[in-house]
Design a protein around this motif. Structure first.
Motif, PDB file in Angstrom:
ATOM      1  N   GLN A  67       0.839  -1.209   0.000  1.00 28.89           N
ATOM      2  CA  GLN A  67       0.000   0.000   0.000  1.00 28.89           C
ATOM      3  C   GLN A  67       0.870   1.254   0.000  1.00 28.89           C
ATOM      4  O   GLN A  67       0.608   2.204  -0.736  1.00 28.89           O
ATOM      5  CB  GLN A  67      -0.905   0.019   1.232  1.00 28.89           C
ATOM      6  N   ARG A  68       1.906   1.242   0.834  1.00 30.91           N
ATOM      7  CA  ARG A  68       2.806   2.402   0.910  1.00 30.91           C
ATOM      8  C   ARG A  68       3.493   2.651  -0.429  1.00 30.91           C
ATOM      9  O   ARG A  68       3.586   3.787  -0.898  1.00 30.91           O
ATOM     10  CB  ARG A  68       3.842   2.181   2.005  1.00 30.91           C
ATOM     11  N   ILE A  69       3.988   1.592  -1.060  1.00 27.15           N
ATOM     12  CA  ILE A  69       4.670   1.726  -2.350  1.00 27.15           C
ATOM     13  C   ILE A  69       3.706   2.245  -3.407  1.00 27.15           C
ATOM     14  O   ILE A  69       4.030   3.177  -4.162  1.00 27.15           O
ATOM     15  CB  ILE A  69       5.278   0.377  -2.789  1.00 27.15           C
ATOM     16  N   LEU A  70       2.524   1.667  -3.480  1.00 30.74           N
ATOM     17  CA  LEU A  70       1.553   2.085  -4.486  1.00 30.74           C
ATOM     18  C   LEU A  70       1.116   3.535  -4.277  1.00 30.74           C
ATOM     19  O   LEU A  70       0.929   4.280  -5.239  1.00 30.74           O
ATOM     20  CB  LEU A  70       0.344   1.150  -4.481  1.00 30.74           C
ATOM     21  N   SER A  71       0.959   3.934  -3.020  1.00 31.37           N
ATOM     22  CA  SER A  71       0.546   5.313  -2.752  1.00 31.37           C
ATOM     23  C   SER A  71       1.657   6.298  -3.077  1.00 31.37           C
ATOM     24  O   SER A  71       1.431   7.322  -3.712  1.00 31.37           O
ATOM     25  CB  SER A  71       0.143   5.477  -1.282  1.00 31.37           C
ATOM     26  N   ARG A  72       2.864   5.973  -2.640  1.00 34.55           N
ATOM     27  CA  ARG A  72       3.978   6.910  -2.786  1.00 34.55           C
ATOM     28  C   ARG A  72       4.438   7.060  -4.231  1.00 34.55           C
ATOM     29  O   ARG A  72       4.709   8.162  -4.691  1.00 34.55           O
ATOM     30  CB  ARG A  72       5.145   6.449  -1.932  1.00 34.55           C
ATOM     31  N   TYR A  73       4.539   5.956  -4.953  1.00 30.09           N
ATOM     32  CA  TYR A  73       5.151   6.006  -6.277  1.00 30.09           C
ATOM     33  C   TYR A  73       4.184   5.923  -7.451  1.00 30.09           C
ATOM     34  O   TYR A  73       4.547   6.299  -8.557  1.00 30.09           O
ATOM     35  CB  TYR A  73       6.199   4.893  -6.413  1.00 30.09           C
ATOM     36  N   TYR A  74       2.981   5.407  -7.228  1.00 28.93           N
ATOM     37  CA  TYR A  74       2.086   5.164  -8.358  1.00 28.93           C
ATOM     38  C   TYR A  74       0.721   5.837  -8.234  1.00 28.93           C
ATOM     39  O   TYR A  74      -0.149   5.602  -9.064  1.00 28.93           O
ATOM     40  CB  TYR A  74       1.903   3.656  -8.576  1.00 28.93           C
ATOM     41  N   SER A  75       0.530   6.655  -7.213  1.00 26.73           N
ATOM     42  CA  SER A  75      -0.739   7.362  -6.992  1.00 26.73           C
ATOM     43  C   SER A  75      -1.931   6.408  -6.948  1.00 26.73           C
ATOM     44  O   SER A  75      -2.953   6.632  -7.581  1.00 26.73           O
ATOM     45  CB  SER A  75      -0.964   8.436  -8.067  1.00 26.73           C
ATOM     46  N   ALA A  76      -1.765   5.324  -6.202  1.00 28.67           N
ATOM     47  CA  ALA A  76      -2.864   4.384  -5.965  1.00 28.67           C
ATOM     48  C   ALA A  76      -3.154   4.404  -4.472  1.00 28.67           C
ATOM     49  O   ALA A  76      -2.246   4.231  -3.655  1.00 28.67           O
ATOM     50  CB  ALA A  76      -2.484   2.982  -6.416  1.00 28.67           C
ATOM     51  N   TYR A  77      -4.395   4.655  -4.124  1.00 33.07           N
ATOM     52  CA  TYR A  77      -4.777   4.816  -2.719  1.00 33.07           C
ATOM     53  C   TYR A  77      -5.926   3.881  -2.384  1.00 33.07           C
ATOM     54  O   TYR A  77      -6.716   3.515  -3.255  1.00 33.07           O
ATOM     55  CB  TYR A  77      -5.204   6.264  -2.463  1.00 33.07           C
ATOM     56  N   PRO A  78      -6.041   3.521  -1.089  1.00 35.45           N
ATOM     57  CA  PRO A  78      -7.187   2.711  -0.697  1.00 35.45           C
ATOM     58  C   PRO A  78      -8.487   3.444  -1.040  1.00 35.45           C
ATOM     59  O   PRO A  78      -8.587   4.659  -0.851  1.00 35.45           O
ATOM     60  CB  PRO A  78      -7.019   2.563   0.817  1.00 35.45           C
ATOM     61  N   GLU A  79      -9.429   2.703  -1.557  1.00 33.84           N
ATOM     62  CA  GLU A  79     -10.696   3.299  -1.978  1.00 33.84           C
ATOM     63  C   GLU A  79     -11.345   4.046  -0.811  1.00 33.84           C
ATOM     64  O   GLU A  79     -11.429   3.539   0.304  1.00 33.84           O
ATOM     65  CB  GLU A  79     -11.625   2.187  -2.473  1.00 33.84           C
ATOM     66  N   GLY A  80     -11.751   5.302  -1.078  1.00 28.70           N
ATOM     67  CA  GLY A  80     -12.426   6.117  -0.081  1.00 28.70           C
ATOM     68  C   GLY A  80     -11.514   6.773   0.935  1.00 28.70           C
ATOM     69  O   GLY A  80     -11.993   7.442   1.858  1.00 28.70           O
TER      70      GLY A  80
END
Length: 148
Positions: free
Chosen positions: A40-53
């Protein structure tokens, strides 16, 4: 819900894409509920993917929308390039091309000299000294320093 749904924000939102080894379909990827904190941290930090909502996801989406609005308004406000500016740029490019060509010719000449010198060294002969034309001529004495 089987896990944590990660949603892409920004230019990849809604796309089928693989980022960081994770497959997103229609901009969404489902991670396992347990043990996916690092992902989750990698996706949020580098790919602009966040947990829904998530608050972070909404903030990132708003920031991206704002940057797109600023880009479009900045593009409209940009001044047009005049014909004079284009001519100046083209002249500068021609000057740079000529300088580049002169540098290439000089490099080729120096490479040829080096090859000749290495060949003569390998043959055991000494090359004739190549003195520049300006240094080979005698210089006249400076005024005020006449022989006494």
């Amino acid at each position: 819900m089987d896990g944590i749904r990660m949603v892409l924000v920004g230019p990849h939102a809604g796309k089928d894409i693989e980022l960081g080894g994770f497959r997103f379909e229609e901009g969404e990827c489902i991670l396992p509920s347990r043990g996916s904190e690092h992902a989750q941290r990698i996706l949020s930090r580098y790919y602009s993917a966040y947990p829904e909502g998530s608050v972070e996801g909404r903030a990132a989406h708003q920031a991206w929308k704002k940057s797109q609005e600023e880009k479009s308004s900045a593009g409209e406000a940009a001044p047009a390039v005049s014909a004079r500016d284009v001519t100046q740029i083209q002249d500068a490019m021609e000057d740079l091309r000529a300088e580049l060509e002169a540098s290439r010719r000089l490099r080729e000449e120096l490479e040829a000299r080096l090859a000749r010198a290495e060949a003569m060294k390998a043959a055991g002969t000494t090359p004739a000294t190549e003195a520049p034309a300006a240094e080979s001529q005698e210089k006249p004495p400076k005024p005020g320093k006449a022989a006494k």
